[in-house]
Design an enzyme around this catalytic site. Structure first.
Site, PDB file in Angstrom:
ATOM      1  N   TYR A   1       0.849  -1.197   0.000  1.00 26.05           N
ATOM      2  CA  TYR A   1       0.000   0.000   0.000  1.00 26.05           C
ATOM      3  C   TYR A   1       0.887   1.250   0.000  1.00 26.05           C
ATOM      4  O   TYR A   1       2.103   1.151   0.204  1.00 26.05           O
ATOM      5  CB  TYR A   1      -0.848  -0.031   1.270  1.00 26.05           C
ATOM      6  CG  TYR A   1       0.053  -0.216   2.468  1.00 26.05           C
ATOM      7  CD1 TYR A   1       0.480   0.888   3.188  1.00 26.05           C
ATOM      8  CD2 TYR A   1       0.559  -1.480   2.815  1.00 26.05           C
ATOM      9  CE1 TYR A   1       1.364   0.740   4.233  1.00 26.05           C
ATOM     10  CE2 TYR A   1       1.445  -1.625   3.863  1.00 26.05           C
ATOM     11  CZ  TYR A   1       1.836  -0.514   4.561  1.00 26.05           C
ATOM     12  OH  TYR A   1       2.740  -0.634   5.584  1.00 26.05           O
ATOM     13  N   SER A  52       5.260   0.620  10.935  1.00 26.21           N
ATOM     14  CA  SER A  52       4.958  -0.373   9.909  1.00 26.21           C
ATOM     15  C   SER A  52       3.576  -0.955  10.145  1.00 26.21           C
ATOM     16  O   SER A  52       3.029  -0.868  11.246  1.00 26.21           O
ATOM     17  CB  SER A  52       5.977  -1.499   9.966  1.00 26.21           C
ATOM     18  OG  SER A  52       5.724  -2.277  11.121  1.00 26.21           O
ATOM     19  N   LYS A  53       3.044  -1.527   9.094  1.00 28.08           N
ATOM     20  CA  LYS A  53       1.703  -2.085   9.189  1.00 28.08           C
ATOM     21  C   LYS A  53       1.667  -3.205  10.221  1.00 28.08           C
ATOM     22  O   LYS A  53       0.717  -3.343  10.969  1.00 28.08           O
ATOM     23  CB  LYS A  53       1.261  -2.622   7.828  1.00 28.08           C
ATOM     24  CG  LYS A  53      -0.229  -2.598   7.656  1.00 28.08           C
ATOM     25  CD  LYS A  53      -0.613  -2.692   6.199  1.00 28.08           C
ATOM     26  CE  LYS A  53      -2.056  -2.316   5.999  1.00 28.08           C
ATOM     27  NZ  LYS A  53      -2.426  -2.144   4.614  1.00 28.08           N
ATOM     28  N   ARG A  54       2.766  -3.981  10.247  1.00 32.46           N
ATOM     29  CA  ARG A  54       2.785  -5.117  11.163  1.00 32.46           C
ATOM     30  C   ARG A  54       2.655  -4.667  12.614  1.00 32.46           C
ATOM     31  O   ARG A  54       1.883  -5.197  13.381  1.00 32.46           O
ATOM     32  CB  ARG A  54       4.061  -5.936  10.951  1.00 32.46           C
ATOM     33  CG  ARG A  54       3.959  -7.313  11.516  1.00 32.46           C
ATOM     34  CD  ARG A  54       4.984  -8.293  10.947  1.00 32.46           C
ATOM     35  NE  ARG A  54       6.031  -7.744  10.124  1.00 32.46           N
ATOM     36  CZ  ARG A  54       7.226  -7.375  10.560  1.00 32.46           C
ATOM     37  NH1 ARG A  54       7.526  -7.469  11.836  1.00 32.46           N
ATOM     38  NH2 ARG A  54       8.125  -6.912   9.732  1.00 32.46           N
ATOM     39  N   GLY A  93      -0.466  -1.293  12.345  1.00 36.27           N
ATOM     40  CA  GLY A  93      -1.771  -1.466  11.701  1.00 36.27           C
ATOM     41  C   GLY A  93      -2.037  -0.425  10.631  1.00 36.27           C
ATOM     42  O   GLY A  93      -1.123   0.191  10.087  1.00 36.27           O
TER      43      GLY A  93
END
Ligand code: GLU
Length: 492
Positions: free
Chosen positions: A15, A246-248, A251
């Protein structure tokens, strides 16, 4: 002066991250400030990880943010001829060489060097192979990589960084790095430089995480006889615990799309991102596009890591509070026509858009947005917290329901009575409705607040909001009467 040409070269493997959006923004600002060009170049050489969905997400995200580009999107994979030609040029000019060392040999040497606490870098075994040696190995079909021949001279390779000053690294600190893999594919480090040369990039504005590449890339520019661009490395964006966002671990809040869905104003997000790692040198926090273009300089990009102030589990703030605050300031002060356009897009998505808001009810629509925007945080609030102005299926929140309605069962009689008084008025105005409400409270010997708060809850579903009699005017006589007369439904 040479033309300013900057680029945003995302790898389409996910993304659009807000860090990526910040990179795009700062490049865009520099292009716009200098009447230059922004080139969008999709670095899709990693075929396994690149996806069409990601490319579309990046393009949509940039478009939504209002970051327009002047050339592209170009796709790195379309330029493999250029990359191969550059690799050959480096071989032919003696700036690179074929290395036939196998992976096992290299691993063994590295392990031995590590055990002996010696230098673990490539030892240059193939650096000086004779043309005969090379021909022989090729005849035997031994696979090879191509390595860059780092000059074995004293001194340092240096470049000027607009943010960090002169950055230098000793030649003898740099290993003969691989530029083409054994499968014949040029490495990213080389492709990136070749593309920047072809695209005549004047300034490279990117994160400090790329700095480990930059000195090696400067060597490539020099070996390819190209002008070295001006570099400006931006600080990383970390969370309060100094972790990369980060997304990890964080979120959705790291994705531009999240802010779009949550109803953030695109320029408010840009304004916030600009301040994340750049500072104007003044207290000014809100910048229009033109102001930001005017104020932006590379030298004022920060040197140290910038902090994205977000704590997971903070119920009050679902992202950096400063971003929310900037968004609120925009929401409250932006041109009504612009606000109306953003609200329209959300209303269309929510199925509560009415064509008349652009025709005979235009004035009403704009005035109503202006009336209710003061307490709102995002564009989505118009369709949720402000729903009662635009639709009949609005929710009555639990708190005002309990406090202002259920606690006073007599309102079941009183509010329909008030509706009758309103019906009898010659004129339905702020003044007349207020007088009628107070007169009824007097008659009933209750505090006017009981009627007024009850009325607010029935009519808007909210505990707080604009002045009560402004609300009546915004809703109009008919809807007010109907909702007051129907108060029974709230006691069911
Ligand atoms: N494709 C790289 C990235 O997405 C950009 C590298 C660069 O700016 O030179 O991180």
């Amino acid at each position: 002066m040479t033309e300013v040409r900057v680029r945003f070269p995302p790898s389409p493997t996910g993304y659009l991250h807000i860090g990526g959006a910040r990179t795009a923004l700062l490049n865009w600002l520099w292009a716009r400030k200098n009447g230059g060009k922004l080139i969008l170049r999709i670095e899709d050489t990693d075929a396994e990880r690149s996806t069409q969905e990601s490319i579309e997400g990046i393009i949509d995200g940039m478009t939504w943010l209002g970051l327009d580009w002047d050339e592209g999107p170009y796709f790195q994979t379309e330029f493999s001829d250029d990359h191969n030609r550059a690799a050959k040029q480096l071989l032919d000019s003696g700036h690179a060489y074929k290395c036939f060392c196998s992976k096992e040999e290299l691993d063994n040497k590295r392990e031995a060097a590590m055990a002996a606490k010696k230098d673990v870098r490539y030892d240059g075994t193939c650096r000086n192979l004779t043309p005969e040696d090379i021909a022989e190995k090729e005849k035997q079909g031994i696979p090879f990589v191509i390595r860059f021949k780092v000059p074995q001279i004293d001194g340092k390779v240096a470049y000027e960084d607009k943010v960090l000053g002169t950055i230098e690294r000793s030649y003898d600190d740099i290993e003969d790095f691989v530029i083409v893999r054994s499968n014949g594919k040029p490495l990213y480090l080389l492709c990136n430089v070749v593309d920047d040369i072809r695209d005549r990039i004047s300034h490279i504005i990117r994160g400090q995480d790329h700095m480990s590449n930059t000195t090696r890339q400067v060597l490539l520019y020099q070996a390819l006889d190209a002008r070295v661009p001006v570099f400006a490395h931006m600080p990383l964006t970390l969370d309060l615990q100094k972790r990369k966002i980060s997304k990890r671990s964080h979120g959705e809040i790291v994705a531009v799309q999240f802010y779009r869905e949550k109803g953030f104003i695109p320029w408010a997000l840009c304004n916030f991102l600009a301040l994340l790692g750049w500072n104007p040198g003044t207290d000014q926090e809100i910048f229009s596009r033109d102001e930001l273009i005017e104020a932006f300089t590379l030298e004022r990009i920060g040197k140290v890591n910038s902090v994205f102030n977000y704590q997971k589990g903070n119920a009050k703030f679902f992202t950096d509070p400063k971003l929310i605050s900037i968004n609120e300031q925009y929401l409250r002060t932006m041109e009504l026509e612009q606000l109306a356009e953003l609200v329209k897009q959300d209303f269309l998505a929510q199925n509560i858009w009415d064509e008349s808001y652009e025709r005979d009810k235009r004035d009403w629509f704009l005035t109503t947005l202006d009336l209710i925007r003061d307490r709102f945080h995002t564009i989505c609030d118009f369709a949720t917290l402000g729903r009662a102005y635009f639709a009949e299926d609005y929710q009555v929140e639990a708190k005002p329901l309990k406090k202002n309605i259920l606690k006073h069962p007599d309102l079941k009689k009183w509010l329909p009575l008030l509706a009758e008084r309103f019906a009898a008025l010659d004129e339905f105005s702020k003044e007349t409705t207020e007088a009628a409400s107070r007169a009824l409270a007097d008659e009933l010997q209750i505090k006017p607040g009981i009627l007024i708060n009850g009325m607010r809850t029935v009519l808007t579903g909210q505990l707080a909001g604009p002045g009560m009699f402004d609300i009546l005017m915004a809703l109009g006589k008919e809807r007010v009467m109907q909702r007051l007369a129907n108060i029974d439904r709230l006691y069911e």
